[in-house]
Design an enzyme around this catalytic site. Structure first.
Site, PDB file in Angstrom:
ATOM      1  N   PRO A  82       0.853  -1.198   0.000  1.00 37.07           N
ATOM      2  CA  PRO A  82       0.000   0.000   0.000  1.00 37.07           C
ATOM      3  C   PRO A  82       0.889   1.248   0.000  1.00 37.07           C
ATOM      4  O   PRO A  82       1.744   1.390   0.870  1.00 37.07           O
ATOM      5  CB  PRO A  82      -0.786  -0.097   1.311  1.00 37.07           C
ATOM      6  CG  PRO A  82      -0.501  -1.427   1.884  1.00 37.07           C
ATOM      7  CD  PRO A  82       0.702  -1.995   1.220  1.00 37.07           C
ATOM      8  N   THR A  83       0.677   2.125  -0.959  1.00 42.15           N
ATOM      9  CA  THR A  83       1.575   3.273  -1.096  1.00 42.15           C
ATOM     10  C   THR A  83       1.279   4.377  -0.108  1.00 42.15           C
ATOM     11  O   THR A  83       2.135   5.172   0.203  1.00 42.15           O
ATOM     12  CB  THR A  83       1.480   3.899  -2.510  1.00 42.15           C
ATOM     13  OG1 THR A  83       0.110   4.031  -2.827  1.00 42.15           O
ATOM     14  CG2 THR A  83       2.175   3.061  -3.531  1.00 42.15           C
ATOM     15  N   ASN A  84       0.047   4.427   0.408  1.00 39.86           N
ATOM     16  CA  ASN A  84      -0.317   5.539   1.267  1.00 39.86           C
ATOM     17  C   ASN A  84      -0.246   5.180   2.730  1.00 39.86           C
ATOM     18  O   ASN A  84      -0.944   5.723   3.552  1.00 39.86           O
ATOM     19  CB  ASN A  84      -1.710   6.031   0.908  1.00 39.86           C
ATOM     20  CG  ASN A  84      -1.742   6.490  -0.522  1.00 39.86           C
ATOM     21  OD1 ASN A  84      -0.993   7.361  -0.909  1.00 39.86           O
ATOM     22  ND2 ASN A  84      -2.588   5.863  -1.330  1.00 39.86           N
ATOM     23  N   CYS A  85       0.621   4.240   3.034  1.00 37.78           N
ATOM     24  CA  CYS A  85       0.664   3.694   4.368  1.00 37.78           C
ATOM     25  C   CYS A  85       2.138   3.653   4.724  1.00 37.78           C
ATOM     26  O   CYS A  85       2.893   2.894   4.150  1.00 37.78           O
ATOM     27  CB  CYS A  85       0.046   2.304   4.271  1.00 37.78           C
ATOM     28  SG  CYS A  85       0.158   1.271   5.678  1.00 37.78           S
ATOM     29  N   LEU A  86       2.573   4.537   5.623  1.00 40.61           N
ATOM     30  CA  LEU A  86       4.021   4.690   5.850  1.00 40.61           C
ATOM     31  C   LEU A  86       4.534   3.679   6.875  1.00 40.61           C
ATOM     32  O   LEU A  86       3.797   3.143   7.651  1.00 40.61           O
ATOM     33  CB  LEU A  86       4.319   6.117   6.312  1.00 40.61           C
ATOM     34  CG  LEU A  86       3.817   7.197   5.380  1.00 40.61           C
ATOM     35  CD1 LEU A  86       4.203   8.578   5.912  1.00 40.61           C
ATOM     36  CD2 LEU A  86       4.351   7.024   3.975  1.00 40.61           C
TER      37      LEU A  86
END
Lengths: 97, 111, 116
Positions: B107-111
């Protein structure tokens, strides 16, 4: 609340200036830099649109100078420190990337 | 290059251990990925993995934690769509780990 | 209280990275629970067209991603009526059309504005 709208694209190839002027509030100001300074070409449609809107219009001096544009009396010339000061004086800055 | 061996197949993984080719996923692949994470997959895990595959099919992205919880609640009800349930199943990082096991990109929006 | 952010997306979906970038900002903001709004302006309204398919262009489907906005907690999705009318598009069902006047007020209301 006031917004400083920063434009850097030529108004002759692109709709940013037109949309910006359409959506600008009465408290807002426009800062022209880069090719957006071509909007100050006397007699052009963008020139007339800017004039008619009667907003605060600021121009980055070195960009206008580089392009040989002379400033009408309703446009104020700023340098980079002036740009920074304008960013502080307004509640927010909307850069039309 | 990271790889994962499942039976006779060798699959490519990215640097974080996610499957490079979405279509290479299978039940066996998921089990192999899970055992690499020392996780035993139960029916409760499988239903979330299926759900995630569906999410990706529909939206073409891997959900961050909050949307994953919302979507699970929407599809399976609030007793499963909550952070407690999902954290318990996926070692406290449901968005990342479940996406990995479902064969989705990180998931790209999950740091 | 976190500061609210309005993202203005004004590029067509398949011509460059801009539409994707705007959406990524919005989704990231949503994942962090920021009060966030998304406005489609100028060619950006083309992102809302239905039945798009960029598989042959080998691009990720921005339009499918848009459907996930409410799951990411983003319910403030708007489209500029003027831009829609200019392009002969009817009001979309996935974004609320706003007049120029309403947009102007909205820009005023948000704490920060980012135009891509």
């Amino acid at each position: 609340m006031s917004t400083l709208h920063v434009l850097s694209h030529s108004p002759f190839t692109d709709s940013r200036l037109g949309s910006c002027l359409r959506l600008c509030g009465a408290q807002d100001a426009v800062l022209l830099c880069g090719d957006a300074t071509y909007a100050l070409q006397a007699g052009s449609a963008p020139f007339q649109a800017l004039q008619a809107k009667a907003l605060d219009v600021f121009v980055l001096a070195e960009d206008a100078q580089a392009r040989g544009l002379s400033l009408p009396d309703w446009a104020k010339s700023v340098d980079y420190p002036g740009f920074v000061q304008l960013s502080i004086d307004h509640d927010k800055v909307n850069t039309w990337l | 290059m990271n790889t994962l061996t499942v039976g006779a197949r060798t699959l490519e993984l990215d640097k974080d251990g996610y499957l490079v080719d979405l279509n290479a996923w299978s039940v066996e692949v998921a089990s192999a990925l899970a055992s690499a994470e020392e996780l035993e997959l139960t029916d409760e895990h499988w239903e979330i993995l299926e759900l995630l595959r569906g999410f990706y099919q529909e939206f073409q992205l891997s959900p961050a934690t909050r949307p994953l919880i919302k979507y699970t609640a929407l599809k399976l009800g609030p007793e499963k769509g909550n952070s407690l349930h999902l954290n318990r199943l996926f070692k406290g990082t449901p968005a990342k780990l479940a996406a990995k096991l479902a064969g989705l990109p990180r998931p790209t929006n999950c740091l | 209280m976190s500061r609210s952010l309005l993202v203005i997306s004004r590029q067509a979906p398949w011509s460059g990275p801009s539409a994707r970038e705007a959406l990524d900002v919005v989704l990231a903001g949503g994942a962090f629970d920021l009060p966030i709004g998304l406005l489609f302006l100028d060619d950006g309204v083309f992102q809302l067209a239905t039945a798009q398919d960029a598989k042959a262009l080998q691009q990720k489907d921005v339009t499918a991603n848009l459907q996930a906005l409410s799951l990411f907690g983003i319910d403030e999705v708007f489209a500029c009526s003027h831009s829609l009318a200019e392009r002969g598009l009817s009001p979309p069902d996935n974004a609320q059309p706003l007049s120029s006047e309403q947009i102007s007020q909205m820009i005023d209301r948000y704490d920060q504005v980012m135009t891509l």
